[in-house]
Scaffold this active site. Structure first.
Site, short mmCIF file in Angstrom:
data_model
loop_
_atom_site.label_atom_id
_atom_site.label_comp_id
_atom_site.label_asym_id
_atom_site.label_seq_id
_atom_site.Cartn_x
_atom_site.Cartn_y
_atom_site.Cartn_z
CE LYS A 112 -0.71 0.13 5.04
NZ LYS A 112 -1.86 -0.03 6.10
NE ARG A 153 -6.42 -1.26 11.72
CZ ARG A 153 -5.53 -1.40 10.75
NH1 ARG A 153 -4.94 -0.41 10.33
NH2 ARG A 153 -5.33 -2.33 10.00
#
Length: 357
Positions: A34, A129
């Protein structure tokens, strides 16, 4: 124009170091791409290294990987939105999931596309998360393991991505135990226990990785050679795979302190004045990179004698002192980058990207 370089030799050295480390520990791993923001040139360099599994959080980046080499296993590494399920199933072979309804949508789409889609169920281990709570994991698994065109290939976790919770041997043992409990209860094999990201590598290097952990998702340590436990370079790796280069577009000797009534600058900051500096001057360089491209706090000057003073949207201001290295307009200044700085630069259309050896 400023430009970013990726040193392919140093990247290869880092890749080979990690490959040998994971092989020695008998752990599978994939590269998280990414950071590269879908840059075709840099993605091709990863593939050229022999990377056969690439992870990303943007579907368009996975589509680019499949275009470059359809044989690479692609992994989507964040919960997919309902509107993007179709594209995700098309371009990702594997996805990380923690929502029941989403997995049902993925199953329906995989049936429509006549594809088998692999899933890693993410488990909450404390960083808060994404992830299924441990006490809900058995019920969660029971609802998805027989869905059509879905294959559960692993349990995974994320740590140090939101609240800074660090991985520990105890947390990873618990993840391994979840796998064993599920396999016993459902008589289904779960091949992978994916321990996490670069932050977990130091546990492996110090032989603290539990035996059941057999898969990693690695980005930052590959590109920056960093031990995220101690924030230092791992011996044998390179921290300067990426380097930013920008041209000096103005050079003047100026006062060290501004003159006039001070208010907040465009970033909302008010300069604190050190009155002892009144009357003193230094050489200042303006460099053709700015906040639009990168926050200066993520830049590390290659010349340790210079000081970054601040930035506006398109210009970076450098204090050169008495300019002992005789910089002049047109010279190129170089900077190493922290992870978030590299991410910003790679996402900027205003900075050229180049490969070097």
């Amino acid at each position: 124009m400023a430009y970013l370089t990726l040193n392919r030799t140093k990247l290869k050295d880092n890749f080979e170091f990690l490959k040998a480390t994971f092989n020695e520990s008998k752990v599978a791993w994939g590269v998280v791409s990414k950071l590269l923001c879908g840059n075709r040139l840099f993605l091709q360099e990863l593939i050229n290294l022999g990377v056969d599994e690439i992870h990303d959080s943007r579907i368009s980046n996975l589509a680019m990987i499949k275009k470059l080499n359809p044989e690479v296993q692609t992994v989507y590494i964040k919960p997919v939105s309902k509107r993007n399920v179709g594209k995700m199933v098309e371009f990702a072979d594997v996805s990380l999931n923690s929502e029941l309804e989403t997995i049902h949508w993925i199953s329906e789409e995989a049936v429509r596309q006549d594809k088998k889609h692999k899933i890693i169920i993410m488990v909450e281990t404390g960083d808060l998360r994404e992830g299924v709570m441990g006490e809900q994991l058995l019920d969660f698994y029971s609802e998805v393991f027989n869905l059509p065109n879905i294959e559960i290939i692993g349990l995974g976790t994320n740590l140090n991505c939101l609240n800074g919770v660090m991985p520990s041997t105890d947390k990873l043992i618990q993840l391994s135990l979840y796998k064993q409990i599920i396999e016993l209860k459902f008589t289904k094999e779960i091949p992978w226990v994916s321990a996490g990201t670069s932050v977990t590598i130091p546990l492996m290097l110090t032989q603290q990785l539990p035996k059941g952990i057999n898969h990693f998702r690695v980005g930052e340590t590959l590109f920056f050679g960093v031990d995220l436990f101690e924030e230092k370079l791992i011996e044998g790796m390179h921290g300067d795979v990426f380097e930013l280069h920008a041209e000096i577009i103005e050079m003047q000797e100026k006062p060290l302190l501004p003159v006039g009534t001070l208010a907040a600058n465009p970033q909302g900051e008010v300069l604190e004045i050190d009155e002892s500096l009144y009357g003193q001057t230094s050489y200042r360089a303006i460099v053709d990179i700015g906040l639009l491209d990168v926050d200066p706090k993520y830049l590390i000057p290659s010349d340790q004698d210079i000081e970054i003073l601040g930035a506006s949207s398109d210009m970076l201001i450098i204090n050169l002192g008495k300019n002992p290295n005789a910089y002049k307009v047109g010279d190129i200044m170089s900077f190493q980058l922290k992870y978030m700085g590299a991410l910003s630069i790679l996402n900027s259309n205003y900075v050229d990207k180049k490969l070097i050896d």
